[in-house]
Write a protein that holds these residues in place. Sequence first.
Motif, PDB file in Angstrom:
ATOM      1  N   VAL A  16       0.914  -1.145  -0.064  1.00 42.39           N
ATOM      2  CA  VAL A  16       0.029  -0.056  -0.240  1.00 42.39           C
ATOM      3  C   VAL A  16       0.802   1.173   0.092  1.00 42.39           C
ATOM      4  O   VAL A  16       0.621   2.295  -0.717  1.00 42.39           O
ATOM      5  N   SER A  17       1.874   1.286   0.906  1.00 42.81           N
ATOM      6  CA  SER A  17       2.814   2.281   0.822  1.00 42.81           C
ATOM      7  C   SER A  17       3.394   2.536  -0.509  1.00 42.81           C
ATOM      8  O   SER A  17       3.607   3.929  -0.913  1.00 42.81           O
ATOM      9  N   ALA A  19       2.316   1.776  -3.367  1.00 42.71           N
ATOM     10  CA  ALA A  19       1.311   2.263  -4.476  1.00 42.71           C
ATOM     11  C   ALA A  19       0.822   3.553  -4.116  1.00 42.71           C
ATOM     12  O   ALA A  19       1.016   4.513  -5.115  1.00 42.71           O
ATOM     13  N   LEU A  20       0.902   3.894  -2.889  1.00 41.69           N
ATOM     14  CA  LEU A  20       0.487   5.531  -2.794  1.00 41.69           C
ATOM     15  C   LEU A  20       1.534   6.265  -3.090  1.00 41.69           C
ATOM     16  O   LEU A  20       1.482   7.453  -3.680  1.00 41.69           O
ATOM     17  N   SER A  21       3.117   5.989  -3.018  1.00 43.77           N
ATOM     18  CA  SER A  21       3.978   6.778  -3.386  1.00 43.77           C
ATOM     19  C   SER A  21       3.939   6.670  -4.999  1.00 43.77           C
ATOM     20  O   SER A  21       4.124   7.908  -5.437  1.00 43.77           O
ATOM     21  N   LEU A  23       1.508   6.664  -6.881  1.00 42.22           N
ATOM     22  CA  LEU A  23       0.269   7.604  -7.150  1.00 42.22           C
ATOM     23  C   LEU A  23       0.577   8.989  -7.112  1.00 42.22           C
ATOM     24  O   LEU A  23       0.293   9.737  -7.850  1.00 42.22           O
ATOM     25  N   LYS A  24       1.454   9.134  -5.899  1.00 45.31           N
ATOM     26  CA  LYS A  24       1.686  10.706  -5.609  1.00 45.31           C
ATOM     27  C   LYS A  24       2.510  11.225  -6.621  1.00 45.31           C
ATOM     28  O   LYS A  24       2.424  12.318  -7.138  1.00 45.31           O
ATOM     29  N   ASP A  28       1.913  14.324  -9.021  1.00 48.69           N
ATOM     30  CA  ASP A  28       2.552  15.512  -9.164  1.00 48.69           C
ATOM     31  C   ASP A  28       3.055  15.935 -10.507  1.00 48.69           C
ATOM     32  O   ASP A  28       3.206  16.982 -10.916  1.00 48.69           O
TER      33      ASP A  28
END
Length: 57
Positions: A16-17, A19-21, A23-24, A28
């Motif tokens: 999850v971490s 994937a979120l990174s 996505l960010k 950006d």
Amino acid sequence: MDLQIILAVLGTAGVVSAALSALKGLLDQVPDVIRSWRRVVDEARRPRADDGGDSAR
């Protein structure tokens, strides 16, 4: 059994971490893409002096 649960929770949190990174990172880049697209559209709409018309004379 407890160790497997702990490993599953840690593994899921890691995925999850990551994937979120990712996505960010993608989000950006969106403002730059929009700015570039607007520049392309503005350039395409701008009349040219070498378009073969009488506007250059």
